[in-house]
Scaffold this motif. Structure first.
Motif, PDB file in Angstrom:
ATOM      1  N   VAL A   4     -10.290   2.575   5.704  1.00 16.53           N
ATOM      2  CA  VAL A   4      -9.055   3.721   6.303  1.00 16.53           C
ATOM      3  C   VAL A   4      -7.857   3.028   5.855  1.00 16.53           C
ATOM      4  N   THR A   5      -7.610   1.967   5.851  1.00 17.76           N
ATOM      5  CA  THR A   5      -6.557   1.111   5.318  1.00 17.76           C
ATOM      6  C   THR A   5      -6.424   1.347   3.951  1.00 17.76           C
ATOM      7  N   THR A   6      -7.342   1.358   2.951  1.00 14.56           N
ATOM      8  CA  THR A   6      -7.391   1.605   1.494  1.00 14.56           C
ATOM      9  C   THR A   6      -7.185   2.875   1.110  1.00 14.56           C
ATOM     10  N   ASN A   7      -8.283   3.858   1.788  1.00 11.80           N
ATOM     11  CA  ASN A   7      -8.337   5.175   1.360  1.00 11.80           C
ATOM     12  C   ASN A   7      -7.280   6.344   1.971  1.00 11.80           C
ATOM     13  N   VAL A   8      -6.699   5.898   3.137  1.00 15.58           N
ATOM     14  CA  VAL A   8      -5.802   6.764   3.771  1.00 15.58           C
ATOM     15  C   VAL A   8      -4.324   6.181   4.152  1.00 15.58           C
ATOM     16  N   LEU A   9      -4.264   4.946   4.257  1.00 18.18           N
ATOM     17  CA  LEU A   9      -2.966   4.491   4.279  1.00 18.18           C
ATOM     18  C   LEU A   9      -2.467   4.203   3.097  1.00 18.18           C
ATOM     19  N   GLY A  10      -3.259   3.988   2.051  1.00 15.41           N
ATOM     20  CA  GLY A  10      -2.890   3.391   0.552  1.00 15.41           C
ATOM     21  C   GLY A  10      -2.055   4.525   0.075  1.00 15.41           C
ATOM     22  N   PRO A  11      -2.854   5.849  -0.084  1.00 10.18           N
ATOM     23  CA  PRO A  11      -2.301   6.995  -0.626  1.00 10.18           C
ATOM     24  C   PRO A  11      -1.035   7.541   0.082  1.00 10.18           C
ATOM     25  N   ILE A  12      -0.956   7.258   1.376  1.00 14.35           N
ATOM     26  CA  ILE A  12       0.138   7.786   2.227  1.00 14.35           C
ATOM     27  C   ILE A  12       1.391   6.854   1.406  1.00 14.35           C
ATOM     28  N   ARG A  13       1.052   5.641   1.787  1.00  9.01           N
ATOM     29  CA  ARG A  13       2.209   4.775   1.278  1.00  9.01           C
ATOM     30  C   ARG A  13       2.641   4.683  -0.511  1.00  9.01           C
ATOM     31  N   LEU A  14       1.528   4.993  -1.123  1.00  8.51           N
ATOM     32  CA  LEU A  14       1.960   5.364  -2.362  1.00  8.51           C
ATOM     33  C   LEU A  14       2.899   6.554  -2.663  1.00  8.51           C
ATOM     34  N   ILE A  15       2.437   7.626  -1.944  1.00  7.06           N
ATOM     35  CA  ILE A  15       3.257   8.735  -2.206  1.00  7.06           C
ATOM     36  C   ILE A  15       4.748   8.629  -1.614  1.00  7.06           C
ATOM     37  N   GLY A  16       4.746   7.849  -0.276  1.00  5.54           N
ATOM     38  CA  GLY A  16       6.067   7.529   0.409  1.00  5.54           C
ATOM     39  C   GLY A  16       6.781   6.609  -0.697  1.00  5.54           C
ATOM     40  N   ALA A  17       6.179   5.734  -1.308  1.00  2.68           N
ATOM     41  CA  ALA A  17       7.154   4.905  -2.324  1.00  2.68           C
ATOM     42  C   ALA A  17       7.570   5.957  -3.644  1.00  2.68           C
ATOM     43  N   PHE A  18       7.173   6.978  -3.903  1.00  2.00           N
ATOM     44  CA  PHE A  18       7.515   7.401  -5.056  1.00  2.00           C
ATOM     45  C   PHE A  18       8.054   9.041  -5.007  1.00  2.00           C
ATOM     46  N   VAL A  19       7.796   9.549  -3.896  1.00  2.00           N
ATOM     47  CA  VAL A  19       7.949  10.760  -3.548  1.00  2.00           C
ATOM     48  C   VAL A  19       9.316  11.282  -4.012  1.00  2.00           C
ATOM     49  N   GLU A  20      10.421  10.634  -3.251  1.00  2.00           N
ATOM     50  CA  GLU A  20      11.624  10.763  -3.469  1.00  2.00           C
ATOM     51  C   GLU A  20      12.219  10.641  -5.048  1.00  2.00           C
ATOM     52  N   HIS A  21      11.619   9.617  -6.039  1.00  2.00           N
ATOM     53  CA  HIS A  21      11.795   9.680  -7.239  1.00  2.00           C
ATOM     54  C   HIS A  21      11.383  10.956  -7.973  1.00  2.00           C
TER      55      HIS A  21
END
Length: 255
Positions: A108-125
């Motif tokens: 869950v940490t890798t497959n769900v939280l990982g993509p959520i955090r990645l999108i959060g880091a780049f979505v504003e850009h």
């Protein structure tokens, strides 16, 4: 998404589908940045493919994601595509809590939280780019369960619904959300999968994905033919039969 002229970041691309897709997209005229946590593999990729940029990132660590995002955007301010590729798959026995809890949390940490955090880091850009794409990676097993991988199945179902939901929220921006839905592919995701006759050859999978991206630029899901048996089981009305067939087959029948 357009198949060329992009600047693409693919975390989780030091092997398997991620690396093969990175190389295929580079060959179609894109600038590609490969991310991963194993620095020795990043060094090997950089040496073998000097036209690929590499960035260290551990998608289970929020601080590492933030640092990697800062590095990527500093080097590539024209970044317009994020492919949230990183993922793990574990065989679990839910009849024995002491054997599955740690595995389930890792998945869950890798497959769900990982993509959520990645999108959060780049979505504003990405929302500031005139033409941007977020590519999520679910699985045929997000639609039909493989008995031995409960957490993986659930994580990929979550990614499917996350993709559907954020696509609605981002509809008024310039950011498209495309969900890649792989079948079993001959990679090292599970032991023995690289040679499984039930899994799709990696080069065939990537070639079909690139062809679909090129011929269906407005698609919201990228489904190779091999995954449609699982993806559309419920709509066809043969879900129970597909579940039985999948779970009677080789454990690598779908990922």
């Amino acid at each position: 998404m357009d198949i060329s002229g992009n600047t693409i970041f693919i975390p989780g691309a030091t092997s398997g589908i991620g690396l093969a897709l990175a190389l295929a997209l580079r060959d179609r005229g894109n600038t590609v940045i490969v991310g991963g946590r194993r620095t020795e593999l990043l060094d090997e990729i950089a040496a073998a493919h000097p036209d690929l940029d590499t960035v260290s990132i551990d998608t289970t660590d929020p601080a590492s994601i933030a640092t990697a995002a800062e590095t990527v955007l500093a080097r590539h301010p024209d970044l317009n595509v994020l492919v949230a590729m990183a993922g793990v798959m574990r065989v679990e026995d839910w009849r024995s809590p002491e054997t599955f809890l740690a595995s389930a949390e890792e998945v869950v940490t890798t497959n769900v939280l990982g993509p959520i955090r990645l999108i959060g880091a780049f979505v504003e850009h990405l929302t500031k780019r005139p033409d941007a794409t977020i590519v999520t990676v679910s699985s045929g097993l997000g639609f039909v369960p493989l008995r031995v991988t409960p957490s993986y199945n659930a994580s990929k179902a979550a990614i499917h619904m996350l993709s559907e939901s954020i696509r609605l929220q981002l509809a008024e921006t310039g950011v498209r959300v495309v969900e890649l839905v792989p079948p079993a592919v001959r990679t090292g995701l599970l032991p023995g999968q690289e040679t499984s006759e039930f899994a799709m050859p990696l080069d065939e999978f990537v070639a079909e994905v690139v062809s679909l991206l090129e011929t269906r630029p407005d698609a919201t899901e990228i489904q190779v033919e091999r995954v449609k048996f699982l993806r559309h089981a419920e709509a066809r009305g043969d879900y129970d039969q597909v579940v039985a067939t999948l779970n009677a087959a080789d454990p690598h029948a779908a990922t």
